[in-house]
Design a protein around this motif. Structure first.
Motif, PDB file in Angstrom:
ATOM      1  N   LYS A   1       0.818  -1.208   0.000  1.00  0.00           N
ATOM      2  CA  LYS A   1       0.000   0.000   0.000  1.00  0.00           C
ATOM      3  C   LYS A   1       0.850   1.255   0.000  1.00  0.00           C
ATOM      4  O   LYS A   1       0.348   2.359  -0.246  1.00  0.00           O
ATOM      5  CB  LYS A   1      -0.933   0.006   1.210  1.00  0.00           C
ATOM      6  CG  LYS A   1      -0.264  -0.077   2.570  1.00  0.00           C
ATOM      7  CD  LYS A   1      -1.307  -0.101   3.679  1.00  0.00           C
ATOM      8  CE  LYS A   1      -0.701  -0.268   5.065  1.00  0.00           C
ATOM      9  NZ  LYS A   1      -0.169  -1.626   5.288  1.00  0.00           N
ATOM     10  N   GLY A   2       2.149   1.143   0.326  1.00  0.00           N
ATOM     11  CA  GLY A   2       3.042   2.290   0.237  1.00  0.00           C
ATOM     12  C   GLY A   2       2.836   3.325   1.321  1.00  0.00           C
ATOM     13  O   GLY A   2       3.108   4.511   1.098  1.00  0.00           O
ATOM     14  N   LEU A   3       2.395   2.904   2.502  1.00  0.00           N
ATOM     15  CA  LEU A   3       2.169   3.830   3.605  1.00  0.00           C
ATOM     16  C   LEU A   3       3.358   3.784   4.561  1.00  0.00           C
ATOM     17  O   LEU A   3       3.649   2.750   5.155  1.00  0.00           O
ATOM     18  CB  LEU A   3       0.883   3.469   4.348  1.00  0.00           C
ATOM     19  CG  LEU A   3       0.499   4.361   5.537  1.00  0.00           C
ATOM     20  CD1 LEU A   3       0.357   5.821   5.084  1.00  0.00           C
ATOM     21  CD2 LEU A   3      -0.780   3.879   6.181  1.00  0.00           C
ATOM     22  N   ALA A   4       4.047   4.908   4.689  1.00  0.00           N
ATOM     23  CA  ALA A   4       5.227   4.994   5.546  1.00  0.00           C
ATOM     24  C   ALA A   4       4.805   5.554   6.899  1.00  0.00           C
ATOM     25  O   ALA A   4       4.768   6.769   7.110  1.00  0.00           O
ATOM     26  CB  ALA A   4       6.296   5.876   4.904  1.00  0.00           C
ATOM     27  N   VAL A   5       4.460   4.661   7.817  1.00  0.00           N
ATOM     28  CA  VAL A   5       3.977   5.053   9.134  1.00  0.00           C
ATOM     29  C   VAL A   5       4.907   4.483  10.195  1.00  0.00           C
ATOM     30  O   VAL A   5       5.440   3.379  10.043  1.00  0.00           O
ATOM     31  CB  VAL A   5       2.523   4.576   9.351  1.00  0.00           C
ATOM     32  CG1 VAL A   5       2.421   3.066   9.223  1.00  0.00           C
ATOM     33  CG2 VAL A   5       1.979   5.028  10.688  1.00  0.00           C
ATOM     34  N   ALA A   6       5.121   5.242  11.263  1.00  0.00           N
ATOM     35  CA  ALA A   6       5.982   4.786  12.344  1.00  0.00           C
ATOM     36  C   ALA A   6       5.307   3.654  13.113  1.00  0.00           C
ATOM     37  O   ALA A   6       4.103   3.439  13.016  1.00  0.00           O
ATOM     38  CB  ALA A   6       6.311   5.942  13.285  1.00  0.00           C
ATOM     39  N   GLY A   7       6.104   2.924  13.903  1.00  0.00           N
ATOM     40  CA  GLY A   7       5.572   1.805  14.668  1.00  0.00           C
ATOM     41  C   GLY A   7       5.692   0.493  13.915  1.00  0.00           C
ATOM     42  O   GLY A   7       6.191   0.442  12.784  1.00  0.00           O
ATOM     43  N   LEU A   8       5.221  -0.576  14.552  1.00  0.00           N
ATOM     44  CA  LEU A   8       5.242  -1.906  13.963  1.00  0.00           C
ATOM     45  C   LEU A   8       3.820  -2.370  13.684  1.00  0.00           C
ATOM     46  O   LEU A   8       2.860  -1.625  13.888  1.00  0.00           O
ATOM     47  CB  LEU A   8       5.948  -2.887  14.910  1.00  0.00           C
ATOM     48  CG  LEU A   8       7.387  -2.538  15.306  1.00  0.00           C
ATOM     49  CD1 LEU A   8       7.929  -3.562  16.283  1.00  0.00           C
ATOM     50  CD2 LEU A   8       8.282  -2.437  14.081  1.00  0.00           C
ATOM     51  N   GLN A   9       3.678  -3.599  13.232  1.00  0.00           N
ATOM     52  CA  GLN A   9       2.359  -4.150  12.944  1.00  0.00           C
ATOM     53  C   GLN A   9       1.472  -4.156  14.196  1.00  0.00           C
ATOM     54  O   GLN A   9       0.273  -3.947  14.120  1.00  0.00           O
ATOM     55  CB  GLN A   9       2.494  -5.574  12.402  1.00  0.00           C
ATOM     56  CG  GLN A   9       1.179  -6.243  12.034  1.00  0.00           C
ATOM     57  CD  GLN A   9       0.585  -5.708  10.746  1.00  0.00           C
ATOM     58  OE1 GLN A   9       1.292  -5.596   9.750  1.00  0.00           O
ATOM     59  NE2 GLN A   9      -0.696  -5.400  10.735  1.00  0.00           N
ATOM     60  N   VAL A  10       2.077  -4.391  15.349  1.00  0.00           N
ATOM     61  CA  VAL A  10       1.339  -4.379  16.615  1.00  0.00           C
ATOM     62  C   VAL A  10       1.665  -3.095  17.368  1.00  0.00           C
ATOM     63  O   VAL A  10       2.723  -2.501  17.193  1.00  0.00           O
ATOM     64  CB  VAL A  10       1.670  -5.612  17.482  1.00  0.00           C
ATOM     65  CG1 VAL A  10       1.174  -6.865  16.819  1.00  0.00           C
ATOM     66  CG2 VAL A  10       3.175  -5.720  17.725  1.00  0.00           C
ATOM     67  N   ASP A  11       0.735  -2.653  18.214  1.00  0.00           N
ATOM     68  CA  ASP A  11       0.896  -1.401  18.942  1.00  0.00           C
ATOM     69  C   ASP A  11       2.042  -1.478  19.950  1.00  0.00           C
ATOM     70  O   ASP A  11       2.397  -2.553  20.454  1.00  0.00           O
ATOM     71  CB  ASP A  11      -0.391  -1.043  19.682  1.00  0.00           C
ATOM     72  CG  ASP A  11      -1.529  -0.700  18.732  1.00  0.00           C
ATOM     73  OD1 ASP A  11      -1.236  -0.300  17.588  1.00  0.00           O
ATOM     74  OD2 ASP A  11      -2.702  -0.834  19.136  1.00  0.00           O
ATOM     75  N   THR A  12       2.577  -0.314  20.275  1.00  0.00           N
ATOM     76  CA  THR A  12       3.652  -0.229  21.262  1.00  0.00           C
ATOM     77  C   THR A  12       3.211  -0.802  22.605  1.00  0.00           C
ATOM     78  O   THR A  12       3.996  -1.448  23.310  1.00  0.00           O
ATOM     79  CB  THR A  12       4.099   1.237  21.424  1.00  0.00           C
ATOM     80  OG1 THR A  12       4.561   1.734  20.156  1.00  0.00           O
ATOM     81  CG2 THR A  12       5.236   1.353  22.431  1.00  0.00           C
ATOM     82  N   GLU A  13       1.940  -0.584  22.960  1.00  0.00           N
ATOM     83  CA  GLU A  13       1.430  -1.109  24.229  1.00  0.00           C
ATOM     84  C   GLU A  13       1.475  -2.634  24.248  1.00  0.00           C
ATOM     85  O   GLU A  13       1.776  -3.250  25.277  1.00  0.00           O
ATOM     86  CB  GLU A  13      -0.002  -0.630  24.476  1.00  0.00           C
ATOM     87  CG  GLU A  13      -0.131   0.868  24.724  1.00  0.00           C
ATOM     88  CD  GLU A  13      -0.053   1.694  23.446  1.00  0.00           C
ATOM     89  OE1 GLU A  13      -0.062   1.093  22.328  1.00  0.00           O
ATOM     90  OE2 GLU A  13       0.043   2.934  23.546  1.00  0.00           O
ATOM     91  N   ASP A  14       1.182  -3.263  23.106  1.00  0.00           N
ATOM     92  CA  ASP A  14       1.231  -4.721  23.028  1.00  0.00           C
ATOM     93  C   ASP A  14       2.670  -5.228  23.119  1.00  0.00           C
ATOM     94  O   ASP A  14       2.948  -6.258  23.736  1.00  0.00           O
ATOM     95  CB  ASP A  14       0.572  -5.207  21.745  1.00  0.00           C
ATOM     96  CG  ASP A  14      -0.914  -4.898  21.701  1.00  0.00           C
ATOM     97  OD1 ASP A  14      -1.545  -4.925  22.770  1.00  0.00           O
ATOM     98  OD2 ASP A  14      -1.436  -4.616  20.608  1.00  0.00           O
ATOM     99  N   ILE A  15       3.593  -4.511  22.462  1.00  0.00           N
ATOM    100  CA  ILE A  15       5.001  -4.897  22.535  1.00  0.00           C
ATOM    101  C   ILE A  15       5.507  -4.770  23.971  1.00  0.00           C
ATOM    102  O   ILE A  15       6.287  -5.599  24.447  1.00  0.00           O
ATOM    103  CB  ILE A  15       5.843  -4.027  21.584  1.00  0.00           C
ATOM    104  CG1 ILE A  15       5.428  -4.305  20.136  1.00  0.00           C
ATOM    105  CG2 ILE A  15       7.331  -4.307  21.759  1.00  0.00           C
ATOM    106  CD1 ILE A  15       6.108  -3.430  19.127  1.00  0.00           C
ATOM    107  N   ALA A  16       5.026  -3.749  24.677  1.00  0.00           N
ATOM    108  CA  ALA A  16       5.422  -3.564  26.078  1.00  0.00           C
ATOM    109  C   ALA A  16       5.014  -4.767  26.922  1.00  0.00           C
ATOM    110  O   ALA A  16       5.685  -5.101  27.907  1.00  0.00           O
ATOM    111  CB  ALA A  16       4.798  -2.291  26.633  1.00  0.00           C
ATOM    112  N   GLY A  17       3.920  -5.420  26.533  1.00  0.00           N
ATOM    113  CA  GLY A  17       3.501  -6.619  27.250  1.00  0.00           C
ATOM    114  C   GLY A  17       4.496  -7.757  27.119  1.00  0.00           C
ATOM    115  O   GLY A  17       4.560  -8.643  27.990  1.00  0.00           O
ATOM    116  N   TYR A  18       5.298  -7.742  26.046  1.00  0.00           N
ATOM    117  CA  TYR A  18       6.327  -8.765  25.842  1.00  0.00           C
ATOM    118  C   TYR A  18       7.649  -8.390  26.511  1.00  0.00           C
ATOM    119  O   TYR A  18       8.311  -9.234  27.126  1.00  0.00           O
ATOM    120  CB  TYR A  18       6.602  -8.967  24.353  1.00  0.00           C
ATOM    121  CG  TYR A  18       5.477  -9.589  23.563  1.00  0.00           C
ATOM    122  CD1 TYR A  18       5.115 -10.923  23.738  1.00  0.00           C
ATOM    123  CD2 TYR A  18       4.790  -8.852  22.598  1.00  0.00           C
ATOM    124  CE1 TYR A  18       4.094 -11.506  22.998  1.00  0.00           C
ATOM    125  CE2 TYR A  18       3.766  -9.425  21.846  1.00  0.00           C
ATOM    126  CZ  TYR A  18       3.417 -10.744  22.047  1.00  0.00           C
ATOM    127  OH  TYR A  18       2.413 -11.308  21.307  1.00  0.00           O
TER     128      TYR A  18
END
Length: 383
Positions: free
Chosen positions: A33-50
């Motif tokens: 889709k060519g969308l250059a957005v910060a972050g990953l596929q999952v939210d930062t809050e979810d990554i924090a859970g790991y």
């Protein structure tokens, strides 16, 4: 990720060879889709859970830096990729939280669709022509001395005393370090564990006929996307078309069926465009891990890798190139934020596609119920 890593190393004076199984830009690299957005596929809050809040925040900041680097690369190397800097808008079908940045009336006015209940702006997001970007990165690599061999698939990887031997049908390459960025197309004969750690997801995009005054949002419209599990995403093209993408399948889909299903999605967002024709249709293969977090690191034998970026690869692949390039050339250990916490793991292979299909269909059913106003349980989404 491969071209970003190659360019990062070449800028540091390291000699690099890139083996491309098909053509540069083939697959999702050139047809996303060519969308250059910060972050990953999952939210930062979810990554924090790991991994905890500190590492999750540092990872997010890495993607912000990669977003800036991507602008720098486009400007420095004169990459022609039709960059669009109107920002992004994320629209939601879920019930709005009390602190929703954009309420129902606002998000419906911005998107021109009555489907959404709330949303938020992503001011730093920008759009690119992904094929133009990928080819531009390849040209930048070659300007820096990188050798790129297309239609040259790596078939075997063998450790030698002073490095690695990579075998292809056309010949072999000896190197001190090797980086695998083959996504779901990586052969098990090259790296069995990586090949079994991801599942392919096929997605599609179409360009409508020129719409003129029928464009739902006119002028400098933002790049738009929503939170269906099989994400819808769309934007205006310079020649007055609507570029609309969606769908997620773990098995290939015939072109005619993809077109029919994509048209149904477009009609759901914009009922007034039900009669609009698709003049172009294309698809790409995404690469997902079990937890939808990319795999960036080095295995016990010394093989570097970057894969599993899901549907969120434009910026994170740039980040991966920086992490691996600085690690190989300078011994930088930032990659360990990923490598120590998100390792390749068994993805239910060879049944991963079946499992992926069941997960996608389950959440598709929940989304369909929500749109119809049926109360559904608040089950955490896979991404």
């Amino acid at each position: 990720a491969g071209l970003h890593t190659a360019l990062n190393l070449a800028e540091r004076g390291v000699g690099v060879v890139v083996l491309e199984a098909s053509k540069v830009g083939w697959g999702a690299s050139g047809m996303s889709k060519g969308l250059a957005v910060a972050g990953l596929q999952v939210d930062t809050e979810d990554i924090a859970g790991y991994v905890g809040t500190d590492i999750a925040t540092r990872i997010h900041n890495l993607t912000l830096a990669a977003q800036s680097r991507l602008h720098h690369l486009i400007d420095t190397y004169g990459i022609q990729c039709r960059r669009v800097t109107t920002g992004g808008v994320h629209a939601s079908i879920l019930s709005p939280p009390s602190d929703a940045p954009l309420g129902t009336a606002e998000i419906q006015q911005i998107t021109g669709s009555k489907l959404y209940k709330w949303g938020e702006r992503e001011e730093d997001s920008f759009g690119v022509d992904p094929l133009g970007l990928t080819r531009g990165l390849a040209r930048a690599c070659e300007e820096k001395g990188v050798k790129i061999y297309e239609n040259t698939e790596a078939r075997k990887l063998r450790k030698e005393a002073d490095g690695w031997l990579v075998e292809t049908p056309e010949g072999s390459v000896r190197c001190k370090e090797v980086v695998l960025c083959g996504a779901s197309q990586l052969s098990p004969s090259v790296h069995m564990k990586l090949a079994k750690a991801t599942v392919p997801v096929y997605t599609w995009m179409a360009a409508t006929q020129p719409l003129g005054d029928r464009l739902p949002v006119k002028g400098d419209a933002p790049l738009m996307g929503d939170d269906f599990v099989t994400l819808n995403y769309w934007r205006n093209s310079p020649d007055g078309r609507l570029l609309f993408g969606s769908l997620a399948d773990t098995y290939p889909c015939p072109w005619w069926l993809a077109s029919w299903r994509l048209r149904r999605r477009l009609k759901q967002v914009y009922p007034e465009l039900a009669d609009v024709k698709f003049e172009y249709l294309w698809g790409g293969t995404l690469c997902f891990t079990t937890d939808a977090v990319p795999l960036i690191g080095k295995d016990s034998k010394g093989v570097w890798y970057a894969t599993g970026f899901g549907g969120h690869g434009i910026v994170p692949t740039c980040m991966a190139g920086d992490l691996l390039g600085s690690a190989i050339a300078e011994g930088d250990e930032r990659w360990k934020m990923f490598g120590d916490n998100f390792k390749p793991k068994y993805n239910f292979w060879p049944f991963s596609r079946i499992g992926g299909t069941l997960v996608i269909q389950f959440f598709n059913t929940l989304d369909a119920m929500r749109v119809r106003g049926i109360a559904v349980p608040d089950i955490p989404r896979p991404w």
